[in-house]
Design a protein around this motif. Structure first.
Motif, PDB file in Angstrom:
ATOM      1  N   VAL A   1      -5.665   0.734   5.467  1.00 29.50           N
ATOM      2  CA  VAL A   1      -3.909   0.271   6.111  1.00 29.50           C
ATOM      3  C   VAL A   1      -3.273   0.584   6.727  1.00 29.50           C
TER       4      VAL A   1
ATOM      5  N   GLY B   1       1.619  -1.136   5.377  1.00 27.15           N
ATOM      6  CA  GLY B   1       0.979  -2.528   4.493  1.00 27.15           C
ATOM      7  C   GLY B   1      -0.709  -2.212   4.317  1.00 27.15           C
ATOM      8  N   ARG B   2      -1.094  -2.575   3.915  1.00 29.07           N
ATOM      9  CA  ARG B   2      -2.746  -2.808   3.060  1.00 29.07           C
ATOM     10  C   ARG B   2      -3.100  -4.006   3.703  1.00 29.07           C
ATOM     11  N   LEU B   3      -4.160  -4.122   4.216  1.00 31.32           N
ATOM     12  CA  LEU B   3      -4.836  -4.982   5.097  1.00 31.32           C
ATOM     13  C   LEU B   3      -5.450  -5.641   4.521  1.00 31.32           C
ATOM     14  N   ASN B   4      -5.584  -7.460   4.298  1.00 27.83           N
ATOM     15  CA  ASN B   4      -5.716  -7.979   3.331  1.00 27.83           C
ATOM     16  C   ASN B   4      -7.247  -8.587   3.895  1.00 27.83           C
TER      17      ASN B   4
ATOM     18  N   TYR C   1      -1.114  -7.613   6.698  1.00 27.02           N
ATOM     19  CA  TYR C   1      -0.659  -6.999   5.842  1.00 27.02           C
ATOM     20  C   TYR C   1       1.417  -7.047   6.142  1.00 27.02           C
TER      21      TYR C   1
ATOM     22  N   ASP D   1       5.899  -3.133  -2.705  1.00 23.77           N
ATOM     23  CA  ASP D   1       4.862  -3.681  -1.532  1.00 23.77           C
ATOM     24  C   ASP D   1       6.157  -3.795  -1.676  1.00 23.77           C
TER      25      ASP D   1
END
Length: 128
Positions: free
Chosen positions: A42, A54-57, A62, A69
């Motif tokens: 994150v 922001g959460r990493l994909n 992010y 979100d």
């Protein structure tokens, strides 16, 4: 516990401060020095009294949110750090994927100034 605070504090701070209508959209990508993406964690943006995340994909991308979100963050100068970039080994022990200096607001080398008319992308390069 740190990830919990990174996720809960943004919402609490916005309700207390009355922010939200002046949000700056922001996103980016976190990569290692060789260009490979950091796929877990994150990205946290903190002023000391306000936090957004922001959460990493899987691609290392992010998008920052504070109340929900992808809704951005208020204008201001932020310390930027990454939490939860952990991989578990065969003994189910968590091993950090990035150098410790990138994981705390008081040691991170990263900062970002969010402006309504400024850059809406903040890419980050980390090392193991």
């Amino acid at each position: 516990m740190k990830i919990f605070s990174c996720l809960i504090l943004p919402t609490a701070c916005l309700f207390l401060a009355g922010c939200g209508s002046n949000q700056v959209p922001l996103g980016g990508k976190v990569t290692f020095q060789d260009g490979k993406p950091l796929k877990t964690g994150v990205v946290c943006f903190s002023t000391g009294t306000f936090m957004a995340e922001g959460r990493l994909n899987e691609n290392g991308e992010y998008t920052v949110g504070s109340l929900k979100d992808n809704d951005g963050l208020p204008p201001g100068t932020y310390k930027v750090y990454i939490q939860g970039a952990i991989e578990y080994n065969a003994k189910e022990q968590g091993v950090s994927l990035i150098h410790k200096k990138f994981t705390e607001p008081n040691t991170t080398p990263f900062s970002f100034e969010a402006k309504k008319s400024g850059d809406k992308t903040f890419n980050i390069e980390v090392s193991p």
